[in-house]
Design a protein around this motif. Structure first.
Motif, PDB file in Angstrom:
ATOM      1  N   HIS A 156      20.999  40.618  -2.254  1.00 34.18           N
ATOM      2  CA  HIS A 156      19.726  41.017  -2.216  1.00 34.18           C
ATOM      3  C   HIS A 156      19.707  41.773  -3.581  1.00 34.18           C
ATOM      4  O   HIS A 156      18.512  41.536  -4.308  1.00 34.18           O
ATOM      5  CB  HIS A 156      19.303  41.883  -1.121  1.00 34.18           C
ATOM      6  CG  HIS A 156      18.221  42.722  -1.311  1.00 34.18           C
ATOM      7  ND1 HIS A 156      16.685  41.986  -1.261  1.00 34.18           N
ATOM      8  CD2 HIS A 156      17.818  44.013  -1.724  1.00 34.18           C
ATOM      9  CE1 HIS A 156      15.835  42.857  -1.409  1.00 34.18           C
ATOM     10  NE2 HIS A 156      16.464  44.260  -1.691  1.00 34.18           N
ATOM     11  N   LYS A 157      20.520  42.322  -4.046  1.00 33.83           N
ATOM     12  CA  LYS A 157      20.609  43.225  -5.089  1.00 33.83           C
ATOM     13  C   LYS A 157      20.829  42.197  -6.439  1.00 33.83           C
ATOM     14  O   LYS A 157      20.028  42.535  -7.376  1.00 33.83           O
ATOM     15  CB  LYS A 157      21.780  44.289  -5.327  1.00 33.83           C
ATOM     16  CG  LYS A 157      21.515  45.038  -6.499  1.00 33.83           C
ATOM     17  CD  LYS A 157      22.631  46.247  -6.506  1.00 33.83           C
ATOM     18  CE  LYS A 157      22.682  47.112  -7.695  1.00 33.83           C
ATOM     19  NZ  LYS A 157      22.891  48.106  -7.585  1.00 33.83           N
ATOM     20  N   LEU A 158      21.380  41.338  -6.427  1.00 33.56           N
ATOM     21  CA  LEU A 158      21.548  40.205  -7.453  1.00 33.56           C
ATOM     22  C   LEU A 158      20.160  39.711  -7.579  1.00 33.56           C
ATOM     23  O   LEU A 158      19.573  39.519  -8.630  1.00 33.56           O
ATOM     24  CB  LEU A 158      22.568  39.283  -7.049  1.00 33.56           C
ATOM     25  CG  LEU A 158      24.113  39.826  -7.522  1.00 33.56           C
ATOM     26  CD1 LEU A 158      25.135  38.793  -6.895  1.00 33.56           C
ATOM     27  CD2 LEU A 158      24.304  39.926  -8.838  1.00 33.56           C
ATOM     28  N   MET A 159      19.653  39.266  -6.420  1.00 28.76           N
ATOM     29  CA  MET A 159      18.167  38.414  -6.674  1.00 28.76           C
ATOM     30  C   MET A 159      17.225  39.577  -7.129  1.00 28.76           C
ATOM     31  O   MET A 159      16.312  38.978  -7.955  1.00 28.76           O
ATOM     32  CB  MET A 159      17.664  38.235  -5.218  1.00 28.76           C
ATOM     33  CG  MET A 159      18.566  36.710  -4.725  1.00 28.76           C
ATOM     34  SD  MET A 159      18.314  35.387  -6.043  1.00 28.76           S
ATOM     35  CE  MET A 159      16.498  35.391  -5.809  1.00 28.76           C
ATOM     36  N   LYS A 160      17.257  40.659  -6.838  1.00 30.24           N
ATOM     37  CA  LYS A 160      16.299  41.681  -7.475  1.00 30.24           C
ATOM     38  C   LYS A 160      16.562  41.757  -8.842  1.00 30.24           C
ATOM     39  O   LYS A 160      15.534  41.786  -9.573  1.00 30.24           O
ATOM     40  CB  LYS A 160      16.601  43.092  -6.854  1.00 30.24           C
ATOM     41  CG  LYS A 160      15.582  44.148  -7.124  1.00 30.24           C
ATOM     42  CD  LYS A 160      15.659  45.257  -6.385  1.00 30.24           C
ATOM     43  CE  LYS A 160      14.748  46.495  -6.782  1.00 30.24           C
ATOM     44  NZ  LYS A 160      14.771  47.684  -6.018  1.00 30.24           N
ATOM     45  N   ASN A 161      17.797  41.795  -9.344  1.00 30.09           N
ATOM     46  CA  ASN A 161      18.098  42.143 -10.673  1.00 30.09           C
ATOM     47  C   ASN A 161      17.642  40.993 -11.418  1.00 30.09           C
ATOM     48  O   ASN A 161      17.304  41.097 -12.652  1.00 30.09           O
ATOM     49  CB  ASN A 161      19.650  42.295 -10.723  1.00 30.09           C
ATOM     50  CG  ASN A 161      20.221  43.700 -10.613  1.00 30.09           C
ATOM     51  OD1 ASN A 161      19.332  44.418 -10.353  1.00 30.09           O
ATOM     52  ND2 ASN A 161      21.447  43.829 -10.430  1.00 30.09           N
ATOM     53  N   ILE A 162      17.755  39.658 -10.847  1.00 28.21           N
ATOM     54  CA  ILE A 162      17.320  38.389 -11.646  1.00 28.21           C
ATOM     55  C   ILE A 162      15.675  38.334 -11.667  1.00 28.21           C
ATOM     56  O   ILE A 162      15.192  37.959 -12.717  1.00 28.21           O
ATOM     57  CB  ILE A 162      17.935  37.311 -10.740  1.00 28.21           C
ATOM     58  CG1 ILE A 162      19.308  37.191 -10.864  1.00 28.21           C
ATOM     59  CG2 ILE A 162      17.229  35.912 -11.387  1.00 28.21           C
ATOM     60  CD1 ILE A 162      20.055  36.239  -9.906  1.00 28.21           C
ATOM     61  N   THR A 163      15.164  38.726 -10.441  1.00 30.84           N
ATOM     62  CA  THR A 163      13.759  38.892 -10.808  1.00 30.84           C
ATOM     63  C   THR A 163      13.228  39.912 -11.639  1.00 30.84           C
ATOM     64  O   THR A 163      12.381  39.196 -12.481  1.00 30.84           O
ATOM     65  CB  THR A 163      13.304  39.205  -9.243  1.00 30.84           C
ATOM     66  OG1 THR A 163      13.567  38.283  -8.265  1.00 30.84           O
ATOM     67  CG2 THR A 163      11.670  39.169  -9.279  1.00 30.84           C
ATOM     68  N   LEU A 164      13.813  41.132 -11.463  1.00 35.78           N
ATOM     69  CA  LEU A 164      13.191  42.002 -12.783  1.00 35.78           C
ATOM     70  C   LEU A 164      13.471  41.681 -14.103  1.00 35.78           C
ATOM     71  O   LEU A 164      12.980  41.681 -14.919  1.00 35.78           O
ATOM     72  CB  LEU A 164      13.994  43.286 -12.211  1.00 35.78           C
ATOM     73  CG  LEU A 164      13.220  44.061 -10.942  1.00 35.78           C
ATOM     74  CD1 LEU A 164      14.265  45.325 -10.494  1.00 35.78           C
ATOM     75  CD2 LEU A 164      11.841  44.386 -11.073  1.00 35.78           C
ATOM     76  N   SER A 165      14.765  41.216 -14.324  1.00 37.33           N
ATOM     77  CA  SER A 165      15.139  40.811 -15.735  1.00 37.33           C
ATOM     78  C   SER A 165      14.420  39.558 -16.347  1.00 37.33           C
ATOM     79  O   SER A 165      13.820  39.565 -17.471  1.00 37.33           O
ATOM     80  CB  SER A 165      16.415  40.732 -15.800  1.00 37.33           C
ATOM     81  OG  SER A 165      17.332  39.618 -14.897  1.00 37.33           O
ATOM     82  N   SER A 166      14.183  38.663 -15.191  1.00 34.68           N
ATOM     83  CA  SER A 166      13.197  37.613 -15.639  1.00 34.68           C
ATOM     84  C   SER A 166      11.741  37.929 -15.918  1.00 34.68           C
ATOM     85  O   SER A 166      11.075  37.553 -16.990  1.00 34.68           O
ATOM     86  CB  SER A 166      13.330  36.487 -14.509  1.00 34.68           C
ATOM     87  OG  SER A 166      14.514  35.964 -14.209  1.00 34.68           O
ATOM     88  N   PHE A 167      11.115  38.891 -15.370  1.00 38.62           N
ATOM     89  CA  PHE A 167       9.955  39.445 -15.707  1.00 38.62           C
ATOM     90  C   PHE A 167      10.062  39.927 -16.964  1.00 38.62           C
ATOM     91  O   PHE A 167       9.068  39.954 -17.652  1.00 38.62           O
ATOM     92  CB  PHE A 167       9.250  40.493 -14.484  1.00 38.62           C
ATOM     93  CG  PHE A 167       8.251  41.035 -14.614  1.00 38.62           C
ATOM     94  CD1 PHE A 167       7.051  40.260 -14.490  1.00 38.62           C
ATOM     95  CD2 PHE A 167       8.008  42.218 -15.598  1.00 38.62           C
ATOM     96  CE1 PHE A 167       5.529  40.911 -14.761  1.00 38.62           C
ATOM     97  CE2 PHE A 167       6.647  42.830 -15.705  1.00 38.62           C
ATOM     98  CZ  PHE A 167       5.652  42.367 -15.453  1.00 38.62           C
ATOM     99  N   GLY A 168      10.919  40.846 -17.122  1.00 38.82           N
ATOM    100  CA  GLY A 168      11.003  41.637 -18.463  1.00 38.82           C
ATOM    101  C   GLY A 168      11.102  40.508 -19.600  1.00 38.82           C
ATOM    102  O   GLY A 168      10.548  40.735 -20.514  1.00 38.82           O
ATOM    103  N   ILE A 169      12.106  39.575 -19.253  1.00 37.72           N
ATOM    104  CA  ILE A 169      12.258  38.646 -20.287  1.00 37.72           C
ATOM    105  C   ILE A 169      10.778  37.930 -20.692  1.00 37.72           C
ATOM    106  O   ILE A 169      10.298  37.683 -21.958  1.00 37.72           O
ATOM    107  CB  ILE A 169      13.234  37.596 -20.035  1.00 37.72           C
ATOM    108  CG1 ILE A 169      14.492  38.170 -20.096  1.00 37.72           C
ATOM    109  CG2 ILE A 169      13.006  36.294 -20.849  1.00 37.72           C
ATOM    110  CD1 ILE A 169      15.722  37.421 -19.368  1.00 37.72           C
TER     111      ILE A 169
END
Length: 83
Positions: A5-18
Motif C-alpha cells: 500500500h505504501k509503495l503504491m501511494k509513493n508511486i501514485t504521488l510521485s507520478s502526479f508530481g512528475i
C-alpha cells in the motif's frame, strides 16, 4: 520492506508530481529548480517501482523482466492489493 500500500501511494504521488512538473517545464524549459525537482520525483518513483517489482511482482507488463516465464499474470494485479 515497505508495504504494498505504501509503495503504491509513493508511486501514485510521485507520478502526479512528475506530470505536474512536466506541464510546468513545457512552458518554462530553462527553469533549473523545476528540472531538479522533476529529477527528484523521478528518482522517488523509479526506486518505488523497482522495490514494488522486486517484492510484489511487476507493476506493469513493461516491468516483467523474467525471460523464463511471463510473470505478469502470476501474482495479484497491482489494483487488487489489500490495505
Amino acid at each position: 520492506m515497505e508495504s504494498r500500500h505504501k509503495l503504491m501511494k509513493n508511486i501514485t504521488l510521485s507520478s502526479f508530481g512528475i506530470n505536474d512538473i512536466n506541464l510546468f517545464l513545457d512552458t518554462h524549459p530553462g527553469d533549473r529548480q523545476a528540472l531538479e525537482l522533476y529529477r527528484q520525483y523521478k528518482k522517488i518513483r523509479d526506486d518505488a517501482v523497482e522495490m514494488y517489482n522486486e517484492n510484489y511482482g511487476p507493476l506493469t507488463p513493461y516491468d516483467s523482466a523474467d525471460t523464463a516465464c511471463w510473470t505478469w499474470v502470476e501474482k495479484p494485479w497491482p489494483w487488487q492489493y489489500q490495505k
